[in-house]
Design a protein around this motif. Structure first.
Motif, PDB file in Angstrom:
ATOM      1  N   UNK A 123     -38.441 -22.110 -33.069  1.00  0.00           N
ATOM      2  CA  UNK A 123     -38.956 -20.895 -33.709  1.00  0.00           C
ATOM      3  C   UNK A 123     -39.074 -21.081 -35.210  1.00  0.00           C
ATOM      4  N   UNK A 124     -38.255 -21.962 -35.774  1.00  0.00           N
ATOM      5  CA  UNK A 124     -38.284 -22.309 -37.194  1.00  0.00           C
ATOM      6  C   UNK A 124     -38.110 -21.086 -38.103  1.00  0.00           C
ATOM      7  N   UNK A 125     -37.236 -20.158 -37.677  1.00  0.00           N
ATOM      8  CA  UNK A 125     -36.988 -18.955 -38.471  1.00  0.00           C
ATOM      9  C   UNK A 125     -35.592 -18.953 -39.085  1.00  0.00           C
ATOM     10  N   UNK A 126     -34.688 -19.760 -38.541  1.00  0.00           N
ATOM     11  CA  UNK A 126     -33.304 -19.786 -39.007  1.00  0.00           C
ATOM     12  C   UNK A 126     -32.931 -21.176 -39.506  1.00  0.00           C
ATOM     13  N   UNK A 127     -32.007 -21.199 -40.452  1.00  0.00           N
ATOM     14  CA  UNK A 127     -31.469 -22.484 -40.915  1.00  0.00           C
ATOM     15  C   UNK A 127     -30.477 -22.983 -39.870  1.00  0.00           C
ATOM     16  N   UNK A 128     -30.074 -24.234 -39.987  1.00  0.00           N
ATOM     17  CA  UNK A 128     -29.075 -24.768 -39.069  1.00  0.00           C
ATOM     18  C   UNK A 128     -27.765 -23.983 -39.182  1.00  0.00           C
ATOM     19  N   UNK A 129     -27.408 -23.598 -40.386  1.00  0.00           N
ATOM     20  CA  UNK A 129     -26.180 -22.808 -40.584  1.00  0.00           C
ATOM     21  C   UNK A 129     -26.280 -21.466 -39.873  1.00  0.00           C
ATOM     22  N   UNK A 130     -27.425 -20.814 -39.972  1.00  0.00           N
ATOM     23  CA  UNK A 130     -27.625 -19.531 -39.304  1.00  0.00           C
ATOM     24  C   UNK A 130     -27.603 -19.688 -37.783  1.00  0.00           C
ATOM     25  N   UNK A 131     -28.180 -20.779 -37.310  1.00  0.00           N
ATOM     26  CA  UNK A 131     -28.163 -21.056 -35.870  1.00  0.00           C
ATOM     27  C   UNK A 131     -26.729 -21.294 -35.408  1.00  0.00           C
ATOM     28  N   UNK A 132     -25.963 -22.065 -36.175  1.00  0.00           N
ATOM     29  CA  UNK A 132     -24.563 -22.334 -35.823  1.00  0.00           C
ATOM     30  C   UNK A 132     -23.790 -21.020 -35.725  1.00  0.00           C
ATOM     31  N   UNK A 133     -23.995 -20.138 -36.689  1.00  0.00           N
ATOM     32  CA  UNK A 133     -23.304 -18.853 -36.682  1.00  0.00           C
ATOM     33  C   UNK A 133     -23.754 -18.011 -35.489  1.00  0.00           C
ATOM     34  N   UNK A 134     -25.042 -17.939 -35.274  1.00  0.00           N
ATOM     35  CA  UNK A 134     -25.596 -17.130 -34.181  1.00  0.00           C
ATOM     36  C   UNK A 134     -25.089 -17.604 -32.818  1.00  0.00           C
ATOM     37  N   UNK A 135     -24.908 -18.905 -32.684  1.00  0.00           N
ATOM     38  CA  UNK A 135     -24.479 -19.468 -31.403  1.00  0.00           C
ATOM     39  C   UNK A 135     -22.960 -19.637 -31.311  1.00  0.00           C
ATOM     40  N   UNK A 136     -22.244 -19.040 -32.279  1.00  0.00           N
ATOM     41  CA  UNK A 136     -20.778 -18.989 -32.253  1.00  0.00           C
ATOM     42  C   UNK A 136     -20.100 -20.340 -32.435  1.00  0.00           C
ATOM     43  N   UNK A 138     -18.100 -22.915 -34.865  1.00  0.00           N
ATOM     44  CA  UNK A 138     -17.200 -22.714 -35.999  1.00  0.00           C
ATOM     45  C   UNK A 138     -17.804 -23.241 -37.299  1.00  0.00           C
ATOM     46  N   UNK A 139     -18.715 -24.197 -37.179  1.00  0.00           N
ATOM     47  CA  UNK A 139     -19.361 -24.769 -38.366  1.00  0.00           C
ATOM     48  C   UNK A 139     -20.636 -25.481 -37.950  1.00  0.00           C
ATOM     49  N   UNK A 140     -21.447 -25.802 -38.947  1.00  0.00           N
ATOM     50  CA  UNK A 140     -22.659 -26.570 -38.654  1.00  0.00           C
ATOM     51  C   UNK A 140     -22.288 -27.973 -38.185  1.00  0.00           C
TER      52      UNK A 140
END
Length: 172
Positions: A123-136, A138-140
């Motif tokens: 989708x290319x809408x979120x950063x890797x950090x945002x994806x890590x957070x969204x998918x629960x 603990x860190x990227x």
């Protein structure tokens, strides 16, 4: 929708049709059950009657709904979530799932989380950090390590060279 259409064709009334579960107002005859089996089979679906198989499908459905169709973060570990949702001991659920599917619930969850991560990257809408957070995660770093372990490639490589997912979620 396909299940509802097949039920209507056969003339069966239903109360609800949810992902993997149909609630009927009354018992059906053996003939109706056979008609339903054939109709579902022709649509690429199957009627599951074995209680163990039904429970395994409920576990799969709960995992898929939580990972792919919900933006709400679980406030409890996945084991507690499944135990509460299915009102059964997690050890029992885990043993039965592993016996039936040949993989652990944890592996099934990770597989689906990685597929969802792939989708979010595409989708290319979120950063890797945002994806890590969204998918629960603990860190990227945790996400990156698990992604590499499961796919054999890095997140960055997937982002630049990844291909569209062609696997149906239910077939993972």
């Amino acid at each position: 929708m396909a299940v509802m259409q097949e039920l209507k064709k056969i003339g069966l009334n239903y109360i609800t049709v949810d992902l993997g579960v149909v609630t009927l107002p009354e018992d059906i005859t053996k003939e109706q059950k056979n008609q339903l089996k054939q109709a579902l089979h022709s649509s690429g679906l199957e009627l599951i009657e074995d209680k163990k198989d039904i429970l395994v499908e409920q576990i799969k459905t709960a995992v898929i709904e939580s990972i792919h169709y919900s933006d709400t973060q679980l406030k409890v570990p996945f084991s507690a979530y499944l135990s509460n949702k299915l009102n059964l001991n997690y050890t029992y659920l885990s043993n039965m799932f592993t016996e039936s599917e040949g993989i652990t619930i944890a592996h099934f969850i990770i597989t689906h989380k990685i597929e969802r991560v792939k989708e979010l990257i595409q989708y290319d809408e979120l950063t890797f950090s945002e994806i890590a957070y969204k998918m629960h995660y603990s860190s990227i770093a945790h996400l990156s390590n698990q992604f590499k372990k499961m796919t054999g490639i890095t997140l960055s490589f997937y982002k630049t060279h990844g291909q569209r997912r062609e696997i149906n979620i239910e077939n993972l």
